[in-house]
Scaffold this motif. Structure first.
Motif, PDB file in Angstrom:
ATOM      1  N   GLY A   1      -1.283  -3.449  -6.309  1.00 19.19           N
ATOM      2  CA  GLY A   1      -2.692  -3.056  -6.206  1.00 19.19           C
ATOM      3  C   GLY A   1      -3.034  -1.895  -7.126  1.00 19.19           C
ATOM      4  N   ASN A   2      -2.076  -1.496  -7.961  1.00 24.41           N
ATOM      5  CA  ASN A   2      -2.288  -0.285  -8.764  1.00 24.41           C
ATOM      6  C   ASN A   2      -3.291  -0.462  -9.912  1.00 24.41           C
ATOM      7  N   THR A   3      -3.487  -1.711 -10.391  1.00 28.03           N
ATOM      8  CA  THR A   3      -4.445  -1.893 -11.494  1.00 28.03           C
ATOM      9  C   THR A   3      -5.858  -1.586 -10.994  1.00 28.03           C
TER      10      THR A   3
ATOM     11  N   VAL B   1      -2.601  11.943  -8.952  1.00 31.04           N
ATOM     12  CA  VAL B   1      -1.979  10.660  -8.611  1.00 31.04           C
ATOM     13  C   VAL B   1      -0.458  10.815  -8.634  1.00 31.04           C
ATOM     14  N   ALA B   2       0.005  11.923  -8.049  1.00 30.10           N
ATOM     15  CA  ALA B   2       1.454  12.168  -7.972  1.00 30.10           C
ATOM     16  C   ALA B   2       1.967  11.584  -6.657  1.00 30.10           C
ATOM     17  N   SER B   3       3.199  11.089  -6.692  1.00 31.29           N
ATOM     18  CA  SER B   3       3.776  10.511  -5.467  1.00 31.29           C
ATOM     19  C   SER B   3       4.432  11.618  -4.662  1.00 31.29           C
TER      20      SER B   3
ATOM     21  N   ALA C   1       0.750  11.916 -14.428  1.00 24.29           N
ATOM     22  CA  ALA C   1       0.304  11.145 -15.601  1.00 24.29           C
ATOM     23  C   ALA C   1       1.281  10.044 -15.994  1.00 24.29           C
ATOM     24  N   THR C   2       2.579  10.248 -15.771  1.00 24.63           N
ATOM     25  CA  THR C   2       3.558   9.245 -16.217  1.00 24.63           C
ATOM     26  C   THR C   2       3.788   8.158 -15.176  1.00 24.63           C
ATOM     27  N   GLY C   3       3.113   8.258 -14.033  1.00 23.89           N
ATOM     28  CA  GLY C   3       3.291   7.250 -12.985  1.00 23.89           C
ATOM     29  C   GLY C   3       2.579   5.964 -13.336  1.00 23.89           C
ATOM     30  N   ASP C   4       2.713   4.975 -12.463  1.00 25.62           N
ATOM     31  CA  ASP C   4       2.091   3.676 -12.725  1.00 25.62           C
ATOM     32  C   ASP C   4       0.574   3.821 -12.797  1.00 25.62           C
ATOM     33  N   ILE C   5      -0.017   4.451 -11.775  1.00 25.30           N
ATOM     34  CA  ILE C   5      -1.477   4.617 -11.772  1.00 25.30           C
ATOM     35  C   ILE C   5      -1.889   5.639 -12.839  1.00 25.30           C
ATOM     36  N   GLY C   6      -1.173   6.765 -12.887  1.00 27.21           N
ATOM     37  CA  GLY C   6      -1.517   7.842 -13.825  1.00 27.21           C
ATOM     38  C   GLY C   6      -1.532   7.373 -15.272  1.00 27.21           C
TER      39      GLY C   6
ATOM     40  N   GLY D   1       0.798  -1.227   0.000  1.00 22.47           N
ATOM     41  CA  GLY D   1       0.000   0.000   0.000  1.00 22.47           C
ATOM     42  C   GLY D   1       0.832   1.279   0.000  1.00 22.47           C
ATOM     43  N   GLY D   2       0.196   2.385  -0.438  1.00 15.15           N
ATOM     44  CA  GLY D   2       0.770   3.740  -0.367  1.00 15.15           C
ATOM     45  C   GLY D   2       2.155   3.822  -0.984  1.00 15.15           C
ATOM     46  N   PHE D   3       3.160   4.251  -0.181  1.00 17.55           N
ATOM     47  CA  PHE D   3       4.508   4.428  -0.707  1.00 17.55           C
ATOM     48  C   PHE D   3       5.301   3.124  -0.799  1.00 17.55           C
TER      49      PHE D   3
ATOM     50  N   SER E   1       5.027   0.384  -2.620  1.00 18.05           N
ATOM     51  CA  SER E   1       5.404  -0.053  -3.975  1.00 18.05           C
ATOM     52  C   SER E   1       6.262   0.999  -4.661  1.00 18.05           C
ATOM     53  N   ILE E   2       6.058   2.279  -4.307  1.00 15.51           N
ATOM     54  CA  ILE E   2       6.857   3.350  -4.922  1.00 15.51           C
ATOM     55  C   ILE E   2       8.325   3.198  -4.490  1.00 15.51           C
ATOM     56  N   ILE E   3       8.538   2.908  -3.204  1.00 16.08           N
ATOM     57  CA  ILE E   3       9.908   2.691  -2.706  1.00 16.08           C
ATOM     58  C   ILE E   3      10.494   1.434  -3.343  1.00 16.08           C
TER      59      ILE E   3
ATOM     60  N   ASP F   1      -8.640  13.070  -5.643  1.00 16.76           N
ATOM     61  CA  ASP F   1      -7.316  13.036  -5.003  1.00 16.76           C
ATOM     62  C   ASP F   1      -6.971  11.595  -4.643  1.00 16.76           C
ATOM     63  N   GLY F   2      -6.162  10.974  -5.497  1.00 17.93           N
ATOM     64  CA  GLY F   2      -5.819   9.556  -5.306  1.00 17.93           C
ATOM     65  C   GLY F   2      -4.538   9.347  -4.538  1.00 17.93           C
ATOM     66  N   GLY F   3      -3.882  10.418  -4.122  1.00 14.96           N
ATOM     67  CA  GLY F   3      -2.586  10.272  -3.445  1.00 14.96           C
ATOM     68  C   GLY F   3      -2.730   9.774  -2.018  1.00 14.96           C
ATOM     69  N   TYR F   4      -1.699   9.086  -1.540  1.00 18.15           N
ATOM     70  CA  TYR F   4      -1.620   8.719  -0.132  1.00 18.15           C
ATOM     71  C   TYR F   4      -0.184   8.960   0.312  1.00 18.15           C
TER      72      TYR F   4
HETATM   73  P1  NDP Z   1       4.556   6.573  -9.322  1.00 15.30           P
HETATM   74  O1  NDP Z   1       5.792   6.815  -8.534  1.00 15.30           O
HETATM   75  O2  NDP Z   1       4.534   5.448 -10.279  1.00 15.30           O
HETATM   76  O3  NDP Z   1       4.154   7.895 -10.126  1.00 15.30           O
HETATM   77  C1  NDP Z   1       4.142   9.145  -9.548  1.00 15.30           C
HETATM   78  C2  NDP Z   1       3.849  10.203 -10.589  1.00 15.30           C
HETATM   79  O4  NDP Z   1       3.838  11.475  -9.941  1.00 15.30           O
HETATM   80  C3  NDP Z   1       4.887  10.308 -11.705  1.00 15.30           C
HETATM   81  O5  NDP Z   1       4.229  10.692 -12.904  1.00 15.30           O
HETATM   82  C4  NDP Z   1       5.783  11.449 -11.228  1.00 15.30           C
HETATM   83  O6  NDP Z   1       6.468  12.014 -12.328  1.00 15.30           O
HETATM   84  C5  NDP Z   1       4.714  12.376 -10.640  1.00 15.30           C
HETATM   85  N1  NDP Z   1       5.190  13.352  -9.643  1.00 15.30           N
HETATM   86  C6  NDP Z   1       5.891  13.101  -8.511  1.00 15.30           C
HETATM   87  N2  NDP Z   1       6.127  14.250  -7.847  1.00 15.30           N
HETATM   88  C7  NDP Z   1       5.537  15.242  -8.576  1.00 15.30           C
HETATM   89  C8  NDP Z   1       5.437  16.649  -8.434  1.00 15.30           C
HETATM   90  N3  NDP Z   1       6.000  17.272  -7.399  1.00 15.30           N
HETATM   91  N4  NDP Z   1       4.755  17.358  -9.382  1.00 15.30           N
HETATM   92  C9  NDP Z   1       4.180  16.728 -10.442  1.00 15.30           C
HETATM   93  N5  NDP Z   1       4.262  15.394 -10.630  1.00 15.30           N
HETATM   94  C10 NDP Z   1       4.932  14.667  -9.717  1.00 15.30           C
HETATM   95  O7  NDP Z   1       3.370   6.434  -8.215  1.00 15.30           O
HETATM   96  P2  NDP Z   1       2.063   5.534  -8.242  1.00 15.30           P
HETATM   97  O8  NDP Z   1       1.380   5.718  -9.538  1.00 15.30           O
HETATM   98  O9  NDP Z   1       2.391   4.160  -7.781  1.00 15.30           O
HETATM   99  O10 NDP Z   1       1.207   6.211  -7.046  1.00 15.30           O
HETATM  100  C11 NDP Z   1       0.675   7.528  -7.172  1.00 15.30           C
HETATM  101  C12 NDP Z   1      -0.046   7.955  -5.868  1.00 15.30           C
HETATM  102  O11 NDP Z   1      -1.126   7.074  -5.589  1.00 15.30           O
HETATM  103  C13 NDP Z   1       0.832   7.918  -4.605  1.00 15.30           C
HETATM  104  O12 NDP Z   1       0.505   9.010  -3.765  1.00 15.30           O
HETATM  105  C14 NDP Z   1       0.419   6.631  -3.923  1.00 15.30           C
HETATM  106  O13 NDP Z   1       0.647   6.632  -2.521  1.00 15.30           O
HETATM  107  C15 NDP Z   1      -1.065   6.615  -4.223  1.00 15.30           C
HETATM  108  N6  NDP Z   1      -1.643   5.269  -4.149  1.00 15.30           N
HETATM  109  C16 NDP Z   1      -2.961   5.150  -3.768  1.00 15.30           C
HETATM  110  C17 NDP Z   1      -3.536   3.902  -3.695  1.00 15.30           C
HETATM  111  C18 NDP Z   1      -4.962   3.699  -3.263  1.00 15.30           C
HETATM  112  O14 NDP Z   1      -5.343   2.536  -3.055  1.00 15.30           O
HETATM  113  N7  NDP Z   1      -5.763   4.722  -3.139  1.00 15.30           N
HETATM  114  C19 NDP Z   1      -2.787   2.690  -4.040  1.00 15.30           C
HETATM  115  C20 NDP Z   1      -1.437   2.933  -4.448  1.00 15.30           C
HETATM  116  C21 NDP Z   1      -0.909   4.190  -4.512  1.00 15.30           C
HETATM  117  P3  NDP Z   1       7.812  12.905 -12.156  1.00 15.30           P
HETATM  118  O15 NDP Z   1       8.674  12.198 -11.156  1.00 15.30           O
HETATM  119  O16 NDP Z   1       8.361  13.009 -13.527  1.00 15.30           O
HETATM  120  O17 NDP Z   1       7.320  14.227 -11.641  1.00 15.30           O
END
Ligand code: NDP
Length: 340
Positions: free
Chosen positions: A130-132, A222-224, A163-168, A99-101, A103-105, A244-247
């Motif tokens: 769990g990201n799918t 969905v930014a980390s 947008a370029t993240g796993d979920i995004g 969960g949360g960070f 998988s990111i770590i 707001d999908g961030g945690y």
């Molecule tokens: P990723 O690390 O795969 O992607 C993060 C994205 O955020 C990248 O596109 C990154 O691009 C961007 N980003 C990071 N910092 C910034 C910034 N300061 N400004 C703009 N863009 C930024 O993360 P995940 O897709 O795995 O997870 C995204 C979020 O979802 C996290 O907060 C995570 O905790 C949360 N989450 C929620 C879940 C739920 O069940 N609700 C489950 C899993 C995750 P770049 O680095 O180029 O800026």
């Protein structure tokens, strides 16, 4: 049996709930102490599907805190995740969500190269990010939330921050393929990855956060980010739907505006009560039924006996897999959260 590896949103949060988590001796301790605290199984519960099937789960508190990243305590952060995974595996859990960070770590610091944790050789197919399911739930929140507000997606602009993240990237693929959204705004920092996503989608405008937000009818966060950002609601379109999908949450502002609607993104509600205490500690509005979609993915994989790392690696989420986990989600009685 399924497992959930979770963490708290800040040191302050951790101190305030240490008692409820079952380790009152941590309540007055600072970051150093949390850096050395071992993971613990803090909850053991049952989940029943609307099909009648019941399964058993355990919650592993990793003791990771986002401040560890902000203060460059990287080794501690890595240790937290690997130790929590080893603990889950030692407890014979078939499938565990990171969960949360977590998988990111795991991805950021290449933890797939650290298979051996003392006497445990990690078997990665026992874990899922769990990201799918999270990406699927967020997309359904976009579709259903927009309909509720009368936002017509065929005339709407959707900004995806992260947008370029796993979920995004999964969210962008779904919105492109399964909706008639007029315009997608792609936001992140790394321009090369943004360009690659734009090429893959064959559409989307790459924009900075400040210029994108005022143009969006729907904003998906969905930014980390280890800490949320503040935005001024006056600069947003009205109506505006924010998911707001961030945690921890990506938004630091408590927006109070009748035409700006904020949905807790990536949260699902189950149709039946669950006998756990953990969702109260992470402040769900209805703790007996609501949870993070990534945790629900582990539950779905256990219900379906798909003991595999269904979501793994980065930018691998396909629309087909989102539809597959989405069908299981509906079948077992989960609904995306739609209350603001
Ligand atoms: P990723 O690390 O795969 O992607 C993060 C994205 O955020 C990248 O596109 C990154 O691009 C961007 N980003 C990071 N910092 C910034 C910034 N300061 N400004 C703009 N863009 C930024 O993360 P995940 O897709 O795995 O997870 C995204 C979020 O979802 C996290 O907060 C995570 O905790 C949360 N989450 C929620 C879940 C739920 O069940 N609700 C489950 C899993 C995750 P770049 O680095 O180029 O800026």
């Amino acid at each position: 049996m399924f497992g959930l590896i979770g963490h708290l949103t800040s040191l302050e949060h951790a101190q305030s709930v240490a008692d409820a988590l079952g380790y009152p001796e941590y309540a007055n301790q600072g970051l150093d102490f949390w850096c050395s605290a071992p993971p613990q199984i803090v909850d053991h519960f049952h989940v029943t599907s609307v099909t009648g099937q019941t399964i058993e789960g355990k919650y592993v508190e990793s003791c990771f805190l986002p401040e560890m990243l902000m203060n460059r305590r990287i080794k501690a952060a890595i240790r937290k995740i690997l130790n929590a995974m080893a603990l889950a595996q030692k407890n014979s859990i078939n499938i565990t969500a990171l969960g949360g960070f977590s998988s990111i770590i795991f991805e950021e610091f290449n933890l797939k190269d650290n298979k051996q944790v003392r006497n445990v050789s990690l078997e990665f197919d026992r874990f899922t990010t769990g990201n799918t399911h999270t990406a699927y739930v967020i997309c359904r929140q976009v579709e259903q939330g927009s309909a509720k507000l009368g936002i017509d997606l065929s005339k709407a602009t959707i900004a995806v921050c992260g947008a370029t993240g796993d979920i995004g990237s999964g969210v962008c693929r779904w919105l492109d393929r399964n909706t008639n959204t007029q315009e997608l705004l792609l936001i992140a920092r790394n321009q090369e990855r943004l360009k690659r996503l734009q090429d893959e989608l064959g559409r989307g405008k790459i924009m900075g956060l400040e210029e994108a937000l005022p143009e969006a009818d729907v904003i998906v966060w969905v930014a980390s980010m280890p800490k949320g950002v503040e935005i001024n609601p006056e600069t947003l379109k009205k109506p505006c739907l924010i998911i707001d999908g961030g945690y921890p949450k990506n938004l630091d502002t408590k927006i109070k505006h009748s035409d700006v609607h904020i949905l807790k993104g990536g949260i699902v509600e189950h149709s039946l009560d669950i006998d756990w205490k953990i969702m109260e500690i992470v402040s769900m509005d209805i703790p007996s039924r609501q949870m993070f979609a990534c945790f629900a993915e582990a539950i779905l994989l256990e219900f379906e006996q798909w003991h595999t790392n269904f979501s793994w690696g980065r930018n691998q989420i396909t629309v087909t897999k989102m539809e597959q986990i989405g069908t299981a989600s509906v079948k077992h009685g989960f609904q995306p959260l739609l209350n603001w």
